[in-house]
Write an enzyme that holds these catalytic residues in place. Sequence first.
Site, PDB file in Angstrom:
ATOM      1  N   ASP A  41      37.699  50.260  40.999  1.00 53.91           N
ATOM      2  CA  ASP A  41      37.585  49.842  42.401  1.00 53.91           C
ATOM      3  C   ASP A  41      38.722  48.915  42.840  1.00 53.91           C
ATOM      4  O   ASP A  41      39.159  48.977  43.984  1.00 53.91           O
ATOM      5  CB  ASP A  41      36.246  49.133  42.622  1.00 53.91           C
ATOM      6  CG  ASP A  41      35.075  50.083  42.465  1.00 53.91           C
ATOM      7  OD1 ASP A  41      35.275  51.292  42.681  1.00 53.91           O
ATOM      8  OD2 ASP A  41      33.977  49.631  42.114  1.00 53.91           O
ATOM      9  N   VAL A  42      39.192  48.082  41.926  1.00 50.16           N
ATOM     10  CA  VAL A  42      40.221  47.103  42.316  1.00 50.16           C
ATOM     11  C   VAL A  42      41.584  47.742  42.532  1.00 50.16           C
ATOM     12  O   VAL A  42      42.537  47.065  42.907  1.00 50.16           O
ATOM     13  CB  VAL A  42      40.346  45.963  41.276  1.00 50.16           C
ATOM     14  CG1 VAL A  42      39.048  45.193  41.169  1.00 50.16           C
ATOM     15  CG2 VAL A  42      40.792  46.487  39.923  1.00 50.16           C
TER      16      VAL A  42
END
Lengths: 520, 102
Positions: free
Chosen positions: A448-449
Amino acid sequence: MARWTPERVRGDGKGFEHVEHLTVNPWASLAYLVAGVCFILALRGLSSPATSQRGNRMGIIGMTIAVVTTLITHVPTIQTLAVGTTDSGFDYVAMLSRIDALTFVEILAAIGIGAVIGVTTARRIAMTDMPQLVAAFHSLVGLAAVLVACAAYLNPGAFGIAQMLVSDTGVPLAYIFPVSRIEMGLGVAIGAITFSGSVIAFLKLNGNMGGKPIMLPGRHVINLGVLAAILGLIAYFTQDQSPWIFWTITVLSFVIGFLLIIPIGGADMPVVVSMLNSYSGWAAAAMGFTLHNTAMIITGALVGSSGAILSYIMCKAMNRSFISVIAGGFGGDSAGGAAAAATDRPWKRGSAEDAAFLLGQAEQVIIVPGYGMAVSQAQHVLREMGDKLKEHGVRVKYAIHPVAGRMPGHMNVLLAEANVPYDDVFELEDINSEFAQTDVAFVIGANDVTNPAAKTDKSSPIYGMPVLDVEKAKTVLFIKRSMGGVGYAGVDNDVFYMDNTMMLLGDAKKMVEEIVKAIE
Amino acid sequence: MDFISILSIFVMACFVGYYVVWSVTPALHTPLMAVTNAISSVIIVGALIAAAAAGIGGGGATSKWLGLLAVVLASVNIFGGFAVTARMLAMYKKKAPAAAKH
């Protein structure tokens, strides 16, 4: 001794004079203040790795001062009444005080038992298990606060928070000062919330309980109701010191701690752990108010603010409000649709040899670690890979997203454990502009990052979250266990399907080991 | 000490905490949590008072044992917290003592 009647005790307590606290010894107060200052310096030391160890030692000194001062000023004593007649014929009644050596030994033994358990655990714990350990430690602080508050309620005279009264019929009563009741009520409530919340956080982090949020129907109403009940009871407690009120506050607080944490998903754990850190501080501060102890108040305020700031940093790094994290329900369950989409789009799969070739040719490589690296314990072999690349003249840097992992700074500790020089490790804002001049972005266990949807797709649940611009690198190497799973946010990542991305499917540690072999 | 004096100490300490914690480098956030956890066990002071108190009436004996149990829990935290922090910080120390980054 002052007389009491039920009416007077239930009222505002007017007429019962304020009794000074037991710790009036000015030297003791001064010592507690010095301990508090030591704790401030301990945190100050953490501003840089170079001074951090000195900081930790200041913390130990402060704690030693606080404990020794308390042991000296509160020596356990046994008081006995001596009745007799003197040689000259006077009858006398005297209160004799002597040191209760047995209790003193019991106290030292209790400290010893704790020391053995604590040091053994601290030595044995794997660095990857640090989030669980911190959660477990928080639960102990919470429970200790509850026990101290209970002890203070049962024996208020010893804490100097009550006046000893006797009724007309000779029934003794310890009238607890209303202010102390609020402090005690808050202390027991925050302590109990810290305890049960940390236990749930521990179970989730340790894998004994699924990371998925558990959603009870109508949970917001239930939670707000329970919280209102706790606050109402604490208010009522100032009017009536009956046991049922105190114990109901305690039980309800255990329940609310549990209810608050179960709906929070695995990806939000960095916020939860920081928040519980903060609570453990406020619990200590509340007990410090009860005991009028400067060391406890200063420490409580420090720890409370520390946890609150960390929660804020974590929330900001996810572009989520604290309220939405606490409301819970994020992470895990919306994965179905995204996963289906994942199979439809073309993507490139690479081998360890391909990766080794690309890495060896690069001028600069940025490694982006995430929770997956921690799970597969890949940090050591990753550092080996970095060393090999450096031998080949490649510049190797590490980019750390604030919420990578399960607690603030989780990745930094793992890299430090693997002996990665901390000058090679960069925070998001310091390195993000460098991806455009980077040959290979090496993503290991993060997802996600790195998702560019956070910058472009307004409908994405992670829209607005600051992300690492890995897609700007010439090549992206993405280690992932399989194409099926998506990140905790349940969002598909466009980086997987880019022309310049090569997916390396498999266990992170094994994959990096193979790459290291292939770099030869 | 009256309530207002204590409250003043508390409020000032919150501000000190705010500025001190913002100056902690993000790389040390995990050790920060470990060490704050260790120092919040200063609650052991309350536990020691409870354990040492003779007490009046039946509450005294119960509160003594509660205090002793709290002493055990808090000292697990104190020793464990400081030891694990020292262990983590030693790993950071092994590197060249270059200037700290922000």
